[in-house]
Write an enzyme that holds these catalytic residues in place. Structure first.
Site, PDB file in Angstrom:
ATOM      1  N   HIS A 219       0.839  -1.202   0.000  1.00  0.00           N
ATOM      2  CA  HIS A 219       0.000   0.000   0.000  1.00  0.00           C
ATOM      3  C   HIS A 219       0.874   1.252   0.000  1.00  0.00           C
ATOM      4  O   HIS A 219       0.560   2.241  -0.669  1.00  0.00           O
ATOM      5  CB  HIS A 219      -0.918  -0.018   1.234  1.00  0.00           C
ATOM      6  CG  HIS A 219      -1.999   1.002   1.222  1.00  0.00           C
ATOM      7  ND1 HIS A 219      -1.948   2.136   2.003  1.00  0.00           N
ATOM      8  CD2 HIS A 219      -3.172   1.070   0.542  1.00  0.00           C
ATOM      9  CE1 HIS A 219      -3.046   2.845   1.814  1.00  0.00           C
ATOM     10  NE2 HIS A 219      -3.807   2.229   0.932  1.00  0.00           N
ATOM     11  N   CYS A 220       1.983   1.213   0.720  1.00  0.00           N
ATOM     12  CA  CYS A 220       2.867   2.386   0.843  1.00  0.00           C
ATOM     13  C   CYS A 220       3.456   2.817  -0.502  1.00  0.00           C
ATOM     14  O   CYS A 220       3.741   3.995  -0.703  1.00  0.00           O
ATOM     15  CB  CYS A 220       4.016   2.081   1.793  1.00  0.00           C
ATOM     16  SG  CYS A 220       3.541   1.605   3.458  1.00  0.00           S
ATOM     17  N   VAL A 221       3.663   1.871  -1.409  1.00  0.00           N
ATOM     18  CA  VAL A 221       4.376   2.150  -2.655  1.00  0.00           C
ATOM     19  C   VAL A 221       3.417   2.412  -3.812  1.00  0.00           C
ATOM     20  O   VAL A 221       3.835   2.503  -4.961  1.00  0.00           O
ATOM     21  CB  VAL A 221       5.340   0.992  -2.978  1.00  0.00           C
ATOM     22  CG1 VAL A 221       4.622  -0.197  -3.604  1.00  0.00           C
ATOM     23  CG2 VAL A 221       6.507   1.452  -3.825  1.00  0.00           C
TER      24      VAL A 221
END
Length: 273
Positions: free
Chosen positions: A262-264
């Site tokens: 999700h972060c990327v």
């Protein structure tokens, strides 16, 4: 992947974590998409973010977001620090949004007022507890708890009393149990498995979290870590998203950089492309 479906734009950046510095899309009262560009200061000044903080504007200038208008706001906010449902609720952590290294001088009420104005939400749910060792973000909610359909919250749960996270994550689970939906009912809670501890080459523990999944059209991409708990984690996500295909994505290379799936990534609505 069909190359005709890929648009390529080039702009300098400091790192890969577009979730935290990419545009957040809202829909105006007229039904049109609008991009919001918040300040990104490297998670409270921990890292140089001078290029990341300009990336959305550089891409917008190249036409990457079609004709959607872009509003730049003088307020530090990372996309991974907020989780929003379809009923006007925003979930976040005190450790992150109340950090004095992000918006010094603003108290809880002032921060809530800004979020209501800019994001159109009607209430903010705050968590006092929850963290992952190796996480640079000051407890981003997208590594801890996520909204799912039908008033469901899935969350990371530690079942090992010998693990340093045990007390804190159990306290977080108790907080979640006390939360209520807009209608006043308790949320359905789904605990995600606890992976075995993962370490980097420097011996530092890495923030492996099954909560860092990505919702896409028709499917949910779930992070996996070459861990015995991977299959149970994907099964738990299937129970949260019964109408979507669950696809495991190997994410050990990502958590070696202290983030995950999700972060990327940052979703962009079709009307913006």
């Amino acid at each position: 992947i069909d190359p005709a479906r890929v648009s390529l734009y080039v702009a300098p950046s400091n790192d890969t974590w577009v979730r935290d510095h990419g545009p957040i899309t809202v829909v105006t009262t007229e039904g049109a998409p609008q991009l919001l560009d918040f300040v990104f200061n490297g998670w409270g000044g921990k890292f140089d973010a001078s290029l990341d903080n300009t990336l959305t504007r550089r891409l917008h200038a190249q036409g990457a977001f079609n004709a959607a208008p872009l509003t730049t706001l003088d307020f530090v906010l990372e996309g991974g620090s907020i989780e929003v449902d379809d009923a006007g609720s925003l979930l976040t952590t005190e450790r992150c949004l109340l950090s004095p290294r992000r918006n010094p001088g603003l108290n809880r009420d002032q921060i809530e007022s800004h979020l209501r104005e800019w994001l159109g939400i009607t209430r903010v749910l705050w968590l006092k507890h929850g963290y992952l060792t190796g996480d640079d973000t000051d407890s981003h909610i997208d590594t801890l708890v996520r909204f799912c359909p039908d008033d469901t919250l899935c969350y990371v749960a530690c079942d090992d009393p010998a693990d340093e996270h045990y007390t804190e994550l159990n306290a977080m689970a108790q907080e979640l149990g006390a939360l209520r939906t807009v209608s006043g009912a308790p949320y359905r809670l789904v605990a995600l498995p606890w992976p075995q501890a993962k370490y980097g080459e420097d011996g530092q523990r890495l923030p492996a979290s099954y909560a860092n999944f990505l919702i896409i059209n028709g499917a949910v991409l779930g992070p996996t870590y070459d861990d015995p708990a991977d299959l149970a984690a994907l099964a738990a996500l299937q129970s949260c998203f019964p109408d979507r295909r669950i696809v495991g994505i190997p994410c050990l290379p990502l958590i070696r950089q202290y983030g995950s799936l999700h972060c990327v990534t940052m979703q962009i609505p079709a009307a913006v492309l």
